[in-house]
Enzyme design. Structure first.
Site, PDB file in Angstrom:
ATOM      1  N   ARG A 298      30.690  61.581   7.768  1.00 44.50           N
ATOM      2  CA  ARG A 298      30.843  62.919   7.182  1.00 44.50           C
ATOM      3  C   ARG A 298      31.470  62.874   5.789  1.00 44.50           C
ATOM      4  NH1 ARG A 298      36.151  65.286   8.212  1.00 44.50           N
ATOM      5  NH2 ARG A 298      35.346  67.360   8.700  1.00 44.50           N
TER       6      ARG A 298
ATOM      7  N   ASP B 243      41.049  55.552  -0.523  1.00 45.50           N
ATOM      8  CA  ASP B 243      40.057  54.754   0.197  1.00 45.50           C
ATOM      9  C   ASP B 243      39.401  53.728  -0.731  1.00 45.50           C
ATOM     10  OD1 ASP B 243      38.792  56.651   2.869  1.00 45.50           O
ATOM     11  OD2 ASP B 243      40.307  57.423   1.500  1.00 45.50           O
TER      12      ASP B 243
ATOM     13  N   ARG C 196      42.727  74.756   4.039  1.00 45.94           N
ATOM     14  CA  ARG C 196      41.825  73.783   3.428  1.00 45.94           C
ATOM     15  C   ARG C 196      40.384  74.257   3.650  1.00 45.94           C
ATOM     16  NH1 ARG C 196      42.611  68.828   6.775  1.00 45.94           N
ATOM     17  NH2 ARG C 196      43.312  70.416   8.261  1.00 45.94           N
TER      18      ARG C 196
ATOM     19  N   GLU D  46      37.633  72.617   3.693  1.00 46.71           N
ATOM     20  CA  GLU D  46      36.875  71.704   4.540  1.00 46.71           C
ATOM     21  C   GLU D  46      37.379  71.684   5.979  1.00 46.71           C
ATOM     22  OE1 GLU D  46      40.369  69.255   3.109  1.00 46.71           O
ATOM     23  OE2 GLU D  46      39.164  70.956   2.410  1.00 46.71           O
TER      24      GLU D  46
ATOM     25  N   ASP E  91      46.415  62.124   7.335  1.00 48.65           N
ATOM     26  CA  ASP E  91      46.154  63.454   7.862  1.00 48.65           C
ATOM     27  C   ASP E  91      45.471  63.339   9.237  1.00 48.65           C
ATOM     28  OD1 ASP E  91      44.112  62.294   6.266  1.00 48.65           O
ATOM     29  OD2 ASP E  91      43.221  64.241   5.820  1.00 48.65           O
TER      30      ASP E  91
ATOM     31  N   GLU F  89      36.011  53.796  11.240  1.00 49.28           N
ATOM     32  CA  GLU F  89      37.097  54.277  10.398  1.00 49.28           C
ATOM     33  C   GLU F  89      38.460  53.784  10.849  1.00 49.28           C
ATOM     34  OE1 GLU F  89      38.695  58.682   8.938  1.00 49.28           O
ATOM     35  OE2 GLU F  89      37.524  58.472  10.776  1.00 49.28           O
TER      36      GLU F  89
ATOM     37  N   GLU G 250      40.957  65.496  13.761  1.00 52.16           N
ATOM     38  CA  GLU G 250      40.219  66.753  13.684  1.00 52.16           C
ATOM     39  C   GLU G 250      38.708  66.587  13.808  1.00 52.16           C
ATOM     40  OE1 GLU G 250      42.648  69.518  10.668  1.00 52.16           O
ATOM     41  OE2 GLU G 250      41.873  67.701   9.718  1.00 52.16           O
TER      42      GLU G 250
END
Length: 536
Positions: free
Chosen positions: A141, A149, A265, A267, A299, A483, A500
């Protein structure tokens, strides 16, 4: 005139920028107003990030006018309206399938092309900020360039000899700093109100170590980034804070994470509205702290929470993070060194002094000798945060710890965070993804190289081998990298959980760190892992 346009007119030094169209810096929430709220609140897309990444099929102003004219009519279908007026951004990285006989290193090298994006991919009027050069995205995504990153991704580009792409990544960040005065969380308009851990100085050092660029050319960019993080510092009195800067009772300045907005936010709109509704503090305060938590890169984590199981208790802006201030110490030292190379001795002396002051402040506010660790400091409550986290390794990584502190930290991490599959993120089990027992590639890398820096080679090798075994285990079973990883049991390669959104494949920084560690440890059995072939 946008700053980006001003740079183009004045002949900014990033090569190729003359081909970049001016960016549309309006965020989707600003642009679409009540339409944005309706789409996100109505869950037209299961993932809140999907709509803000959509590309409009016609002029955004016309879309908004059409919505206002028709949404109250009988039979109005919001989902149909969105489908007629917006094109969702496709997820492309998931189409990559590794050859069953392919080694882990070969798989990673083959992914760079899949995860690369190009300037001609930047559609008009979307949230994507145009860049002049190709770049690598994390995957899944996350189809845009992310700040911190990217440094860990660039390690893998260096290890794999992808020097042209490595140059392109650095020059994109140079362009971004020139265009916006800072590096946002990612190259999306809705990320412009915040940054991420300031690692551009590390990128410059990486290029320099590989003999690829004259680092002095990036000095103006480093100075602009430093000015962004220190904006508002002048005139602060003890106990005051402004944006990223906090003035402590002894007049020392340290930094925190911050976002200039105090709204949900974009997003993660629905998630943030629900979090604020569950809290007892003003919604704007919770939104700001959620945004600042996203700026941290962690996060989310119990590291930022008042109560480990309650995200609405987040208080990121009240916490001074040890890793952020360590990165800024490195930035100050890098500016000092490059200023001296550029012949600006006065600036070199100034930044030498600033780095020395920050190091004293880090010792005073973050070092806890009774725990043998660097821990975060709650400046609002004037006390140390209780738990040890993997961020304690960052002072070692940037070289500001003393020999004694480094050895104490290594022992503490081994005792309190080391698990069979690698280094845990925190001591706290929770539903947040930046907590135990998830392991993340960038934290492994900084701990490994922090220990190496202080001669702790056996500890570094042990952690490297645990992490490589974890990554190779999942690769052998599922032919992919992900990830984050669950590292609490035997290192058999399990994807991590919490957070999330679902676990993402790809994945930029896992690829980068793993590729470099494979180069560092040529004898590790991870070199023998093959896609879809589990060893028994």
């Amino acid at each position: 005139m946008l700053l980006a346009e001003t740079i183009l007119a004045s002949g900014g030094h990033a090569p190729g920028v003359e081909h970049v169209a001016p960016a549309d810096i309006m965020t989707p929430a600003d642009r679409y107003q009540e339409l944005f709220v309706a789409v996100q609140s109505g869950r037209v897309f299961p993932d809140s990030k999907s709509f803000v990444d959509c590309v409009p099929r016609r002029a955004p102003e016309a879309i908004l006018r059409a919505y206002r004219a028709g949404n109250a009519a009988a039979g109005f279908d919001l989902s149909r309206f969105v489908a007629e007026n917006f094109t969702p951004e496709p997820v492309v990285a998931s189409r990559y399938v590794s050859d069953p006989g392919q080694s882990l290193a070969a798989h990673i090298d083959g992914l760079w092309g899949v995860l690369s994006r190009h300037p001609d991919d930047h559609a008009a009027h979307g949230s994507l900020l145009p860049l002049p050069h190709p770049y690598v995205v994390p995957g899944g995504r996350f189809s845009e360039l992310y700040y911190w990153d990217s440094y860990f991704t660039m390690l893998g580009l260096a290890a794999g000899g992808k020097h042209r792409l490595l140059h392109a990544m650095a020059d994109n960040f140079s362009f971004i700093i020139q265009a916006y005065g800072h590096i946002p969380n990612g190259n999306r308009s809705y990320y412009l109100s915040r940054s991420q851990p300031p690692v551009f100085a590390l990128m410059v050092g990486l290029l320099e170590r590989h003999g690829l660029r004259q680092a002095v050319r990036y000095l103006p960019d480093l100075l602009r980034e430093y000015a962004y993080w220190m904006d508002g510092a002048d005139g602060l009195c003890p106990g005051e804070a402004r944006r990223h800067v906090v003035c402590l009772p002894d007049n020392m300045l340290l930094n925190r994470y911050w976002d200039d907005r105090d709204t949900p936010r974009e997003e993660a709109y629905c998630e943030d509205v629900a979090t604020a509704a569950a809290g007892t503090r003003p919604a704007a305060d919770i939104y700001r702290d959620l945004r600042a938590g996203a700026a941290s890169g962690w996060d989310f984590s119990s590291r930022w929470l008042g109560s480990p199981d309650d995200l609405s208790s987040i208080r990121t802006t009240a916490i001074l993070p040890v890793d952020l201030n360590s990165f800024l110490h490195l930035l100050e030292r890098q500016i000092e060194r490059l200023s001296r190379l550029a012949g600006d001795e006065a600036r070199a002396v100034l930044f030498h002094r600033r780095a020395a002051i920050r190091r004293r402040a880090i010792d005073r506010y973050f070092w806890q000798p009774e725990q043998g660790a660097f821990v975060d400091y709650d400046w609002a409550l004037m006390r140390h945060r209780p738990q040890v986290t993997a961020a304690s390794a960052v002072p070692l990584y940037v070289g500001l710890a003393s020999h004694h502190q480094a050895h104490r930290v290594a022992a503490t991490l081994a005792e309190r965070l080391l698990l069979p599959g690698g280094l845990a993120t925190t001591e706290q089990h929770s539903i947040q993804q930046w907590d135990r027992a998830n392991g993340w590639a960038p934290l492994q890398w900084m701990a490994i190289h922090g220990m190496r820096r202080y001669g702790l080679y056996a500890q570094a090798r042990d952690l490297s081998h645990r992490w490589l075994a974890t990554v190779a285990g999942l690769y052998a079973r599922e032919a992919k990298l992900v990830e984050k990883y669950a590292i609490g049991s035997a290192p058999d390669g399990l994807g991590g959980g919490g957070g999330e959104y679902p676990l993402q494949d790809g994945f930029g920084w896992t690829n980068g760190v793993t590729r470099m560690l494979l180069a560092d440890y040529a004898d590790h059995h991870a070199h023998h892992a093959r896609a879809g072939r589990v060893r028994h």
